[in-house]
Design an enzyme around this catalytic site. Structure first.
Site, PDB file in Angstrom:
ATOM      1  N   HIS A  65     -11.724   7.242 -46.932  1.00  0.00           N
ATOM      2  CA  HIS A  65     -10.530   7.142 -47.763  1.00  0.00           C
ATOM      3  C   HIS A  65     -10.217   5.669 -47.997  1.00  0.00           C
ATOM      4  O   HIS A  65     -10.790   4.790 -47.365  1.00  0.00           O
ATOM      5  CB  HIS A  65      -9.334   7.814 -47.087  1.00  0.00           C
ATOM      6  CG  HIS A  65      -9.394   9.297 -47.105  1.00  0.00           C
ATOM      7  ND1 HIS A  65     -10.052  10.028 -46.141  1.00  0.00           N
ATOM      8  CD2 HIS A  65      -8.897  10.199 -47.974  1.00  0.00           C
ATOM      9  CE1 HIS A  65      -9.948  11.313 -46.412  1.00  0.00           C
ATOM     10  NE2 HIS A  65      -9.251  11.448 -47.522  1.00  0.00           N
ATOM     11  N   LYS A  69      -4.792   4.446 -46.135  1.00  0.00           N
ATOM     12  CA  LYS A  69      -4.586   5.731 -45.477  1.00  0.00           C
ATOM     13  C   LYS A  69      -4.397   5.516 -43.981  1.00  0.00           C
ATOM     14  O   LYS A  69      -5.187   4.847 -43.342  1.00  0.00           O
ATOM     15  CB  LYS A  69      -5.745   6.688 -45.739  1.00  0.00           C
ATOM     16  CG  LYS A  69      -5.506   8.079 -45.163  1.00  0.00           C
ATOM     17  CD  LYS A  69      -6.421   9.091 -45.808  1.00  0.00           C
ATOM     18  CE  LYS A  69      -6.161  10.499 -45.322  1.00  0.00           C
ATOM     19  NZ  LYS A  69      -4.836  10.990 -45.621  1.00  0.00           N
TER      20      LYS A  69
END
Length: 154
Positions: A65, A69
């Site tokens: 990600h 995140k």
């Protein structure tokens, strides 16, 4: 309170909150999912099916990600791992990357002697999650009371 179906994607829920969702399913159709991508819902089904035949293989969940995140592994990785573990009886090992502007990539990897199977989903646009949530809201309407998973609506 309004006797309407519930669709939730709230992350960071604890056991008491999941229990409350389960109890809500006794009165209304209730759906919680870690991810509202239709592709991830299909991936979840494929993982369950593959796991039935790969019970003694090593199980790894790899996820990437964007750098902002916070959680690792992601809720989606944990959900895929739960599905794989239920099918195989093998404990999943999680690997997380936080890099650049990656929307989300998830790989479920089954590794045996001399061979490997990888099931992969790559999200390149966040719009898919909103589209999936709208799909879920439409599909859960008219369902019987109960607790649903997103892939139950496929």
């Amino acid at each position: 309170q309004r006797s309407k179906p519930l669709v939730s994607g709230t992350t960071g829920l604890g056991p008491a909150q999941f229990q409350a969702l389960k109890q809500a399913g006794e009165r209304i159709p209730a759906l919680w999912a870690s991810n509202y991508s239709l592709g991830v819902a299909v991936l979840n089904r494929l993982v369950a099916q593959a796991g039935q035949w790969l019970k003694h293989w090593q199980l790894d969940i790899l996820e990437s990600h964007h750098i902002h995140k916070k959680d690792a592994p992601s809720g989606t990785a944990l959900s895929l791992g739960e599905t794989a573990q239920a099918a195989t009886g093998t404990e999943a090992v999680y690997h997380s990357l936080r890099c650049g502007d990656v929307v989300g990539e998830h790989t479920v990897q089954f590794t045996g002697q001399g061979e490997r199977i990888e099931l992969v989903h790559r999200a390149t646009n966040r719009d898919i999650f909103a589209q999936g949530a709208l799909f879920a809201a439409e599909k859960i309407h008219g369902k019987l009371n109960g607790h649903y998973r997103f892939d139950d609506l496929l």
